[in-house]
Design a protein around this motif. Sequence first.
Motif, mmCIF file in Angstrom:
data_model
loop_
_atom_site.group_PDB
_atom_site.id
_atom_site.type_symbol
_atom_site.label_atom_id
_atom_site.label_comp_id
_atom_site.label_asym_id
_atom_site.label_seq_id
_atom_site.Cartn_x
_atom_site.Cartn_y
_atom_site.Cartn_z
ATOM 1 N N ASN A 74 -3.515 4.914 0.456
ATOM 2 C CA ASN A 74 -4.624 3.963 0.528
ATOM 3 C C ASN A 74 -4.779 3.166 -0.753
ATOM 4 O OD1 ASN A 74 -5.459 6.019 -1.097
ATOM 5 N ND2 ASN A 74 -7.482 6.266 -0.162
ATOM 6 N N TYR A 118 0.846 -1.192 0.000
ATOM 7 C CA TYR A 118 0.000 0.000 0.000
ATOM 8 C C TYR A 118 0.884 1.246 0.000
ATOM 9 C CZ TYR A 118 -4.481 -2.295 0.854
ATOM 10 O OH TYR A 118 -5.624 -3.036 0.725
ATOM 11 N N TRP A 154 -3.250 0.123 -3.353
ATOM 12 C CA TRP A 154 -2.381 -1.038 -3.502
ATOM 13 C C TRP A 154 -1.593 -0.897 -4.798
ATOM 14 C CZ3 TRP A 154 -0.757 -4.582 -0.247
ATOM 15 C CH2 TRP A 154 -0.138 -5.738 -0.739
#
Length: 833
Positions: free
Chosen positions: A271, A268, A273
């Motif tokens: 916020n 991450y 990925w």
Amino acid sequence: MRYLIIFFLLLTSFAFSQVKVSGHIVDEQGEPIPFANIIFKGSTEGGVSDENGKFYIESEKTYTELLISFIGYETKIIPLKSRNFDLKIELKEDAATLKEVMIYTGKTKKKGNPAVEILKKIWAKKRQNGLSLYKQYEYDKYEKIEFDLNNIDEKFKKKRLFKGMEFVFEKVDTSNITGKPYLPIFINEALYKVYGKNEPIKKSNEELIANKNSGFDTNQELIEFVKQLYVDYNIYDNYLKFFDKSFTSPLSRTGVSVYNYVLADSAYIGNKWCYNIVFYPRRKNELTFKGDFWVNDTTFAIKEIEMNASRSANINWVKEIYVEQEFDVLNDSVFLLKRDHMMSDFAFTNKDKSKGVYGRRTTLFNNYEFEKERDEEVYKPKVFAYEKEIYNRPDNFWKENRMEKLNDDEVGIYKMLDTLKTVRRFKQLYNVGATLATGYWELFEGFDYGPLFSSFGSNDIEGFRVRVGGRTYFTQNDTWRLEGYTAYGFKDNKFKYGVSGKWLVDKQNRIILSAGNRRDVEQTGVSLTTANDVLSRSFASSSFFARGENYRLTNMNLSNFAVDVEPVKNLNFRLGATYKTMRSAAPDSLFNISYLDENGSIQSKIKQTELDMAITYTPGRKPVGYGVERSVSNEGRYPTVYLSYTKGVKGFLDSDFDYDKLQLYYNHRVLMGGFGKLKYFLEVGKTYGDVPLTMLDVVPGNQAIFTVPRTFDLLNYYDFVTDEYAAIHIEHNFNGRILSRIPLLRKLKWREIVGARAVVGNLSQQNINKSVFLSERNVAGNLYIPTKPYYEYFVGIDNIFKFIRIDFVFRGNYMNMPDVTKFAIKGGFGFYF
């Protein structure tokens, strides 16, 4: 007191709790592992080892473990302290992937490679720029440019060069990229408001709000030079242009042919990925990078990227190039650049301990606004944009508007340079540097002697020639300037002179009045395009290094008055009036510019009044300075269009001829990605009316042993004379693309050049009959007119010892001309990256 000491030690440890790591990554045989991935465990901070397996990374945060990985080797984790220098890290081959490594000999595969599959999705979803999706946009931009001396050691500090300036070394610090000590010496800060629109026509304008320099308040030329080194780029483009060269972007659609890609990690970031992909070059000596990037798993937009240019890349004077960008990814289609940092290590050699200069540019972007209606004038660049208050903003203004706080070293640069300017030794060194750069030496305030490089010369008429000259120069932005010179030939025993003046009477539209007079010996057969500048360069005295004889010269007495206007940026209009008298400088038996008048009598003196108008358009050009004279920081990178009309006025001031001349040329240089750069020049012209030799269009020869732009290397002066013509010059520099693949030549970093030039034209019988020189040639059967195109072609080697060029020039036709030169070797010098 004991507790106070303990408190101080604790405070110090916290203040310097950042982690610094340097080392050398090798395999079990002790061989270096290039392009290994190094990362602080549990973070996205890290780097990639260089070609020799060496690396340096640091972090403001405290990390206790370092993770090292490379395809085909076991991942290794080592414990860290706050300072970890000169580590030797050995990686063991991974038995599970050993077979794959052996098959691909260290190169990653393309098919089935997850990193390449992610790369394809980046291509599919990439956009030119998030800004292009809006009709209008605007944002604030903060730019910081710094210079630092690097590899500072005790021996360097004690050099006599720095006697009296030792205090500057109080600010030595360590680079967070290379881990080497450096001394900040220059900083420039600038704030801009940027306005742009995409419909119906793309337009953009950068308005300078504030500018602050350390030490050199008015030196826009230095600042602009640095900015041109670090031009803006889009990481999604196939090629990234740095130092006038095209580097293949790691995100390029052609990247898989020059890069290896490895999917190294996922984590991450904020916020989102993201995947981490490491890339490194497949071959040496190509214009490529090594590094890694983080890409979002759904939008496939780049979140962060860090990369270093390969040290083996064919680029001069630059040991390292480091690029770092951060993006704010808003949604599937909009990504906005948040921070851009670039650092270059300029040095004479690529050795680790060689001393040089770091050049760093940091750019931050903020306050984006979209679809805000603005008047059209906002999008138009101003011809004159200099305002004194822009360069004199108070400290409070900068504290409120900087997007990134200055560190202690950067704050100290301002104070150090202010002090350094008062040191006599520094002033002397600065003056020497300015002289080498400009060719002028400041004799006293307001007056420069020069140009130094024109002080001596030679030709067959004047013999050895000495020239003494100078100019007024108070600041770069002088609104007026006077120049003059006197010269003496020791063979003809005559004094020559020239004097001119320019005055910027209107800054908003750049209305410039200029006038002057020159009485000198001239070589008029070196340019097709008419130029009546009083102090333009003379080729008459360039025969120190030349082939053949140089006696086809003219005694010229020229007076000129002109008005220049620039109502729109980079669009210049010029109106001028010229009166000149001309005679042959050589005896008539050698060269004769005389003509036959209406009565058939020979006239040896020509008197001529001319009116001329010229339009010059240079889109994209960035002139430096706001005075009567400006330099251009990006000369040649953008096209130039030139159109001129000259009218000969018979009878005025006893002028001899009435005629009309039209001339047009187009000049451009194009960077062609990984295939180098192409330069071409096109010119056409026609003269209407019966005129003598000096008013015709002489195809420019080049008898010097050095290359001269827009001339023909194997022609002598006045070999071809026309009254209508078309010419083309074309040259391609492959930037070493071919020679870099030959093992024995790769280390030399030579660059191959090919090119050709041609001219075709005509000459009326009336103009042949009017000129004594042409009539005698015609009778003797030696009059050659290029009705069949004359051409030359050449191959060359550039970048010999980094600044020498050698061309091998071959003649294509017209082999039976008198004193014909069929082959020549020409040389050239230049500063090339």
